[in-house]
Structure formats: C-alpha cells, structure tokens
Design a protein around this motif. Sequence first.
Motif, PDB file in Angstrom:
ATOM      1  N   UNK A  89       0.817  -1.217   0.000  1.00 62.46           N
ATOM      2  CA  UNK A  89       0.000   0.000   0.000  1.00 62.46           C
ATOM      3  C   UNK A  89       0.848   1.264   0.000  1.00 62.46           C
ATOM      4  N   UNK A  90       2.042   1.196   0.552  1.00 68.80           N
ATOM      5  CA  UNK A  90       2.886   2.397   0.642  1.00 68.80           C
ATOM      6  C   UNK A  90       3.665   2.683  -0.645  1.00 68.80           C
ATOM      7  N   UNK A  91       3.473   1.856  -1.663  1.00 65.82           N
ATOM      8  CA  UNK A  91       4.196   2.063  -2.928  1.00 65.82           C
ATOM      9  C   UNK A  91       3.772   3.371  -3.587  1.00 65.82           C
ATOM     10  N   UNK A  92       4.759   4.180  -4.033  1.00 72.89           N
ATOM     11  CA  UNK A  92       4.516   5.438  -4.733  1.00 72.89           C
ATOM     12  C   UNK A  92       5.385   5.471  -5.996  1.00 72.89           C
ATOM     13  N   UNK A  93       4.865   6.097  -7.031  1.00 74.54           N
ATOM     14  CA  UNK A  93       5.645   6.192  -8.266  1.00 74.54           C
ATOM     15  C   UNK A  93       5.096   7.288  -9.156  1.00 74.54           C
ATOM     16  N   UNK A  94       5.977   7.928  -9.914  1.00 72.36           N
ATOM     17  CA  UNK A  94       5.595   8.856 -10.975  1.00 72.36           C
ATOM     18  C   UNK A  94       6.574   8.686 -12.125  1.00 72.36           C
ATOM     19  N   UNK A  95       6.186   9.144 -13.312  1.00 70.60           N
ATOM     20  CA  UNK A  95       7.106   9.156 -14.441  1.00 70.60           C
ATOM     21  C   UNK A  95       6.600   8.399 -15.653  1.00 70.60           C
ATOM     22  N   UNK A  96       7.074   8.842 -16.809  1.00 72.73           N
ATOM     23  CA  UNK A  96       6.666   8.234 -18.077  1.00 72.73           C
ATOM     24  C   UNK A  96       7.561   7.079 -18.486  1.00 72.73           C
ATOM     25  N   UNK A  97       8.493   6.668 -17.608  1.00 73.52           N
ATOM     26  CA  UNK A  97       9.408   5.599 -18.009  1.00 73.52           C
ATOM     27  C   UNK A  97       8.669   4.294 -18.286  1.00 73.52           C
ATOM     28  N   UNK A 137      15.158  -5.958 -28.027  1.00 79.98           N
ATOM     29  CA  UNK A 137      14.315  -5.262 -27.070  1.00 79.98           C
ATOM     30  C   UNK A 137      14.643  -5.646 -25.639  1.00 79.98           C
ATOM     31  N   UNK A 138      14.876  -6.940 -25.402  1.00 84.44           N
ATOM     32  CA  UNK A 138      15.207  -7.408 -24.059  1.00 84.44           C
ATOM     33  C   UNK A 138      16.557  -6.861 -23.608  1.00 84.44           C
ATOM     34  N   UNK A 139      17.512  -6.809 -24.525  1.00 87.01           N
ATOM     35  CA  UNK A 139      18.832  -6.250 -24.190  1.00 87.01           C
ATOM     36  C   UNK A 139      18.697  -4.778 -23.809  1.00 87.01           C
ATOM     37  N   UNK A 140      17.919  -4.022 -24.577  1.00 90.63           N
ATOM     38  CA  UNK A 140      17.715  -2.609 -24.253  1.00 90.63           C
ATOM     39  C   UNK A 140      16.982  -2.437 -22.928  1.00 90.63           C
ATOM     40  N   UNK A 141      16.038  -3.319 -22.648  1.00 90.83           N
ATOM     41  CA  UNK A 141      15.361  -3.279 -21.348  1.00 90.83           C
ATOM     42  C   UNK A 141      16.371  -3.474 -20.223  1.00 90.83           C
ATOM     43  N   UNK A 142      17.242  -4.476 -20.373  1.00 92.62           N
ATOM     44  CA  UNK A 142      18.247  -4.719 -19.344  1.00 92.62           C
ATOM     45  C   UNK A 142      19.242  -3.595 -19.211  1.00 92.62           C
ATOM     46  N   UNK A 143      19.580  -2.972 -20.323  1.00 91.84           N
ATOM     47  CA  UNK A 143      20.590  -1.915 -20.326  1.00 91.84           C
ATOM     48  C   UNK A 143      20.020  -0.605 -19.783  1.00 91.84           C
ATOM     49  N   UNK A 144      18.858  -0.217 -20.294  1.00 90.76           N
ATOM     50  CA  UNK A 144      18.287   1.078 -19.927  1.00 90.76           C
ATOM     51  C   UNK A 144      17.333   0.997 -18.738  1.00 90.76           C
ATOM     52  N   UNK A 145      16.713  -0.153 -18.571  1.00 87.93           N
ATOM     53  CA  UNK A 145      15.655  -0.252 -17.569  1.00 87.93           C
ATOM     54  C   UNK A 145      16.121  -0.565 -16.170  1.00 87.93           C
ATOM     55  N   UNK A 146      17.415  -0.813 -16.004  1.00 93.26           N
ATOM     56  CA  UNK A 146      17.934  -1.129 -14.675  1.00 93.26           C
ATOM     57  C   UNK A 146      18.982  -0.139 -14.209  1.00 93.26           C
ATOM     58  N   UNK A 147      19.275   0.860 -15.046  1.00 95.51           N
ATOM     59  CA  UNK A 147      20.340   1.811 -14.716  1.00 95.51           C
ATOM     60  C   UNK A 147      19.814   2.934 -13.831  1.00 95.51           C
ATOM     61  N   UNK A 148      20.656   3.433 -12.991  1.00101.27           N
ATOM     62  CA  UNK A 148      20.309   4.603 -12.184  1.00101.27           C
ATOM     63  C   UNK A 148      19.791   4.242 -10.807  1.00101.27           C
ATOM     64  N   UNK A 149      20.103   5.124  -9.868  1.00106.08           N
ATOM     65  CA  UNK A 149      19.663   4.906  -8.490  1.00106.08           C
ATOM     66  C   UNK A 149      18.154   5.121  -8.375  1.00106.08           C
ATOM     67  N   UNK A 150      17.490   4.247  -7.636  1.00103.98           N
ATOM     68  CA  UNK A 150      16.053   4.381  -7.421  1.00103.98           C
ATOM     69  C   UNK A 150      15.205   3.974  -8.612  1.00103.98           C
ATOM     70  N   UNK A 151      15.806   3.293  -9.591  1.00102.26           N
ATOM     71  CA  UNK A 151      15.054   2.868 -10.778  1.00102.26           C
ATOM     72  C   UNK A 151      13.979   1.846 -10.392  1.00102.26           C
ATOM     73  N   UNK A 152      12.785   2.065 -10.905  1.00105.59           N
ATOM     74  CA  UNK A 152      11.675   1.152 -10.624  1.00105.59           C
ATOM     75  C   UNK A 152      11.717   0.029 -11.661  1.00105.59           C
ATOM     76  N   UNK A 153      12.511  -0.986 -11.376  1.00108.71           N
ATOM     77  CA  UNK A 153      12.724  -2.073 -12.334  1.00108.71           C
ATOM     78  C   UNK A 153      11.424  -2.830 -12.609  1.00108.71           C
ATOM     79  N   UNK A 154      10.620  -3.017 -11.562  1.00111.32           N
ATOM     80  CA  UNK A 154       9.372  -3.752 -11.739  1.00111.32           C
ATOM     81  C   UNK A 154       8.443  -3.033 -12.709  1.00111.32           C
ATOM     82  N   UNK A 155       8.340  -1.705 -12.578  1.00107.08           N
ATOM     83  CA  UNK A 155       7.484  -0.932 -13.488  1.00107.08           C
ATOM     84  C   UNK A 155       7.986  -1.033 -14.917  1.00107.08           C
TER      85      UNK A 155
END
Length: 295
Positions: free
Chosen positions: A184-192, A227-245
Amino acid sequence: MTGMEPIHEVYRSASRARCAERLLVLTAVEIPAEIHFDGADFILSVAGHDAAHALAHLRQYERENVPAPPPPPAPRLYDHARVGAVLYVVVLLFVAFAISYGWGRTDAFELGALDAGRVQDGQWWRAWTALTLHMSANHLLSNLGGGVWFGYLAARQLGSGMSWLLIVTGAALANGLEAQWGPEEYRSVGASTAVFTALGLMAAHSWWTRRPLRQSRARRWAPLVAGTVLLGWLGTAGEGTDITAHLLGFLVGCLFGAAAGFRGVARAVDRVPQWLAGLVALASIAGAWALALAS
C-alpha cells in the motif's frame, strides 16, 4: 559416344540453355554428353556406362544451385510518426509547467501520483496521471528522450495514433497492476513505464509480423532479443530505478505488440482512423486528470 553405344537420357527441358548448362557440368568432369531435340524437348544424353556418374553430378549441381528465396517484403511503414512524438512532448511539458507554476490545484502532484493504497481503494485514474508527472528536470528529460525515440519507431510500424493509444493504455495497465500487487505504501511517478511499453510494443510487433517469413532463427528472434537487451541496459540503470514498473511496461507492450500483429486484429486496427486512436489516447489522459482534480 559412338553410334553403337547405348545412350541414356539424364536431363530434359524445353530450354536448350538449361541443357547447355548441364552439358558444361558434365564436360568439366570429363563425361561425354550430347544434346538433341525430340520435337518437344531438348534432351541431354550420355553413354549408358556413364549414366549413374552423370546423374550424381547433376544432382549435386542442382543442390548447389537452388535459387535463393526472394527477399522478405519491406515492412509497412506509416507516415506522420513525428506527430505522436510531438504531442507526447507537449503533454509532458504542459503538465510539468502546470505543476511547477501552480496552475489549477496546488496539490495536483499528490492527486496524480501513483499511490498503491489509493489505487486499491478505487482511484484507478492515477495509473494514467502518474505517467505525466516527474520528480525533476533530469527525470523529465530522460523520459522525453526515450519516449520520443521508441514512440517514433513504434508509430512507424502501427501508425502514430494507434501506437500511442496502445502505449498509453499499456503503460497505465502496467501501473495499475503494480499498484494492485504492490504494498500500500508504494509510490511512483514518471513516463518511463510508457517508454518501455513502447519498446516492448515495437519489438514484439516486429517479431510477430516477420515470424512467417523464410529467414534464419537468429533473424526471426532478433527484434525480441534486441528489445530485451535494451530493457536490461536502460531499464535497470540509475539509483532508485523502478525495475518492476519497467519490466511490467515492457511485458504489456510485448503482449499488445504481438496481438496487434495477428492478421484479424491487424485488419481491425487498420479500420480505426489514426487521428481517432490518437484522440482517444489524449482523452484518456485528460479524463484521468479531470477525475484526479475533482477528487
């Protein structure tokens, strides 16, 4: 070949040139042969004792000279792909300025953010409004760049209006799923989430529509792998990245992209005007914000 020696037919064709090609093959391996016309076809013959050897060479020649399959047809590409990308930028910048300068309600950011507890209580529209909100200028700029690029490529495949309708709907669905399944405490914003929905949409649609073509397995699966490679490369980078989203957005995009590639679905999609699909995409965001601001 002598006139007393039995001869054996090893090839016949209505084309003298085709017979002549095979005569050269046999001549190269020192098998005497000759061509004659029987009134209907040209016939390539050899002495009886050379027949088996000649046929073996001709079969090898046929195997080695199978004509290459025709190249796959060029994929259909839609015009005006930039329109959706421009509107994407306009929407995100408009919301950013409206929030920054306090246009409308001063608590608009809180009303639009993805709040799992409130979504579970029935505020489903937050799955759409959260896509337009960002924590910082860098956050906004990174999603502008990724969304414009992947959204443009998806629009070339599916049309500007339809691709953005699927991207917005798919990203909102991914947000909704994460809010429903998460704490319930999950929060998120962004177009990623929308950025990776566009990536999945493009990759899966390319894979599915090219699946029937005669091509190697590597080429057939290349769009999904890339597409999967780009997801792994771009979708997991950066602090606080919402990988699940990002993962959910990509998976929903893949589902939508593959579905849009089915022949029956593709025909139905083609009957929807691109301007109408784009208008529905914009209306879904505007309607979600209307509900959020009225809550």
